[in-house]
Design a protein around this motif. Structure first.
Motif, PDB file in Angstrom:
ATOM      1  N   ARG A 154      68.937 -31.631  29.016  1.00  0.00           N
ATOM      2  CA  ARG A 154      68.868 -31.627  27.553  1.00  0.00           C
ATOM      3  C   ARG A 154      68.986 -30.221  26.995  1.00  0.00           C
ATOM      4  NH1 ARG A 154      67.251 -35.184  24.116  1.00  0.00           N
ATOM      5  NH2 ARG A 154      65.995 -33.656  22.980  1.00  0.00           N
ATOM      6  N   ASP A 206      61.980 -30.288  29.783  1.00  0.00           N
ATOM      7  CA  ASP A 206      63.417 -30.053  29.787  1.00  0.00           C
ATOM      8  C   ASP A 206      63.756 -28.787  30.563  1.00  0.00           C
ATOM      9  OD1 ASP A 206      63.758 -32.294  28.192  1.00  0.00           O
ATOM     10  OD2 ASP A 206      63.769 -31.148  26.328  1.00  0.00           O
ATOM     11  N   GLN A 228      63.642 -29.450  34.268  1.00  0.00           N
ATOM     12  CA  GLN A 228      64.863 -30.136  34.716  1.00  0.00           C
ATOM     13  C   GLN A 228      65.994 -29.139  34.937  1.00  0.00           C
ATOM     14  OE1 GLN A 228      65.313 -33.283  31.635  1.00  0.00           O
ATOM     15  NE2 GLN A 228      65.411 -34.700  33.354  1.00  0.00           N
TER      16      GLN A 228
END
Length: 327
Positions: free
Chosen positions: A187, A230, A233
């Protein structure tokens, strides 16, 4: 086959998408196609882009069936591209007419598969005020960026003059031969990870400090919001990619320094969120983090520097700026 395929992923960009498309079509001395992927916008973005495409055969419109984020939208555009080069252009931004010709020339001069220019940032409410992302310390001449350099110049607590904000052009044949696509699980940082893949694949990356790309700063945009999950990730995706890379001088140290800066930024973001919410337990927990205070000092220094640069840009736009006389 066009020289360049511009890839424009858009979501709720009704006000700005036309300017982005028109700037891509206005490139000098190159052939162009523009591929717009609408990510299920909730406003009139798709209708406005489609109206442009009816009048301009170089524009193709693709509509996502579900909102899947910018990485998925760019992958769809990338799969449809036919150009020798692909250029990433955000729907909020625009490029100057000579940009593509200059970057293709730069690629030829330096035998590069990835090329980028500096970018000029401007506030959405004051478009006449613009200032460069990369400061003067980068000099005036083009420079090459390797994998270690790219990691070192993207540490997340070293200010916002980082190379990951740039919008490069990529040789499409190189991307295809190396199977490089956007990681759709990300994202944030999908552009950074995409360049990282290219560098791991052996790409030569050359940057000119000249600025031909104009980056619109819109309050509340996705790129300006950070969730620690995010960020984790992104770090995991980068680690998987770099784990397959043979060791080279300085790489291990650069990876570790980049990860530490990301973890410091995540700690700082959690602390700021706790302060805004008045969550005293989380505030006290954050204050116990040994690296938090150093990170806060860095962020305050960088914020002050950004304000100073913006004030200089405002004064220049108003015609009031006078550089100091040389001794």
């Amino acid at each position: 086959m066009p020289d360049i395929s511009f890839l424009i992923a858009c979501f709720n960009a009704e006000r700005t998408v036309e300017a982005a498309i028109v700037s891509a079509l206005a490139q000098h001395n190159v052939t162009v196609e523009v591929i717009v992927v609408d990510d299920v916008s909730e406003d009139g973005t798709l209708a406005r882009a489609t109206a442009l495409a009816r009048e301009e055969p170089r524009v193709r419109i693709l509509a996502q069936e579900i909102n899947a984020g910018p990485a998925a939208a760019r992958n769809r555009a990338l799969a449809a591209a036919r150009g020798e080069w692909v250029a990433i252009l955000d729907a909020d931004d625009y490029v100057t007419p000579g940009r593509s010709e200059r970057l293709i020339g730069l690629a030829s001069e330096h035998a590069s598969q990835v090329v980028a220019d500096n970018l000029m940032r401007f506030r959405d409410d004051t478009p006449e005020v613009a200032w460069p992302l990369l400061p003067h310390r980068y000099g005036d001449e083009p420079f090459a960026v390797g994998l270690v350099d790219y990691l070192d110049r993207n540490r997340m607590t070293d200010g916002d003059a980082t190379l990951g904000y740039l919008k490069p052009m990529f040789q499409r044949a190189f991307l295809q031969s190396n199977g490089i696509t956007y990681d759709e699980g990300l994202r944030i940082g999908e552009d950074f990870n995409f360049v990282l893949q290219a560098l791991c694949g052996g790409a030569r990356f050359t940057i000119t400090p000249q600025a031909f790309y104009y980056y619109r700063m819109v309050a509340g945009s996705l790129s300006r919001r950070l969730a620690p999950s995010d960020l984790e990730q992104l770090l995991d995706a980068n680690d998987r990619l770099l784990a397959e890379r043979p060791d080279e001088p300085g790489l291990h140290e650069a990876v570790q320094a980049y990860r530490r800066s990301a973890e410091d930024l995540a700690t700082y973001s959690r602390f700021r969120s706790a302060v805004r919410q008045g969550a005293w337990g989380a505030i006290l927990q954050g204050m116990a983090e040994p690296r938090l205070w150093g990170t806060m000092t860095q962020m305050l220094v960088h914020a002050r520097r950004r304000r100073h640069v913006q004030q200089l840009a405002i004064r220049r736009a108003a015609g009031r700026y006078r550089p100091a006389a040389k001794a």
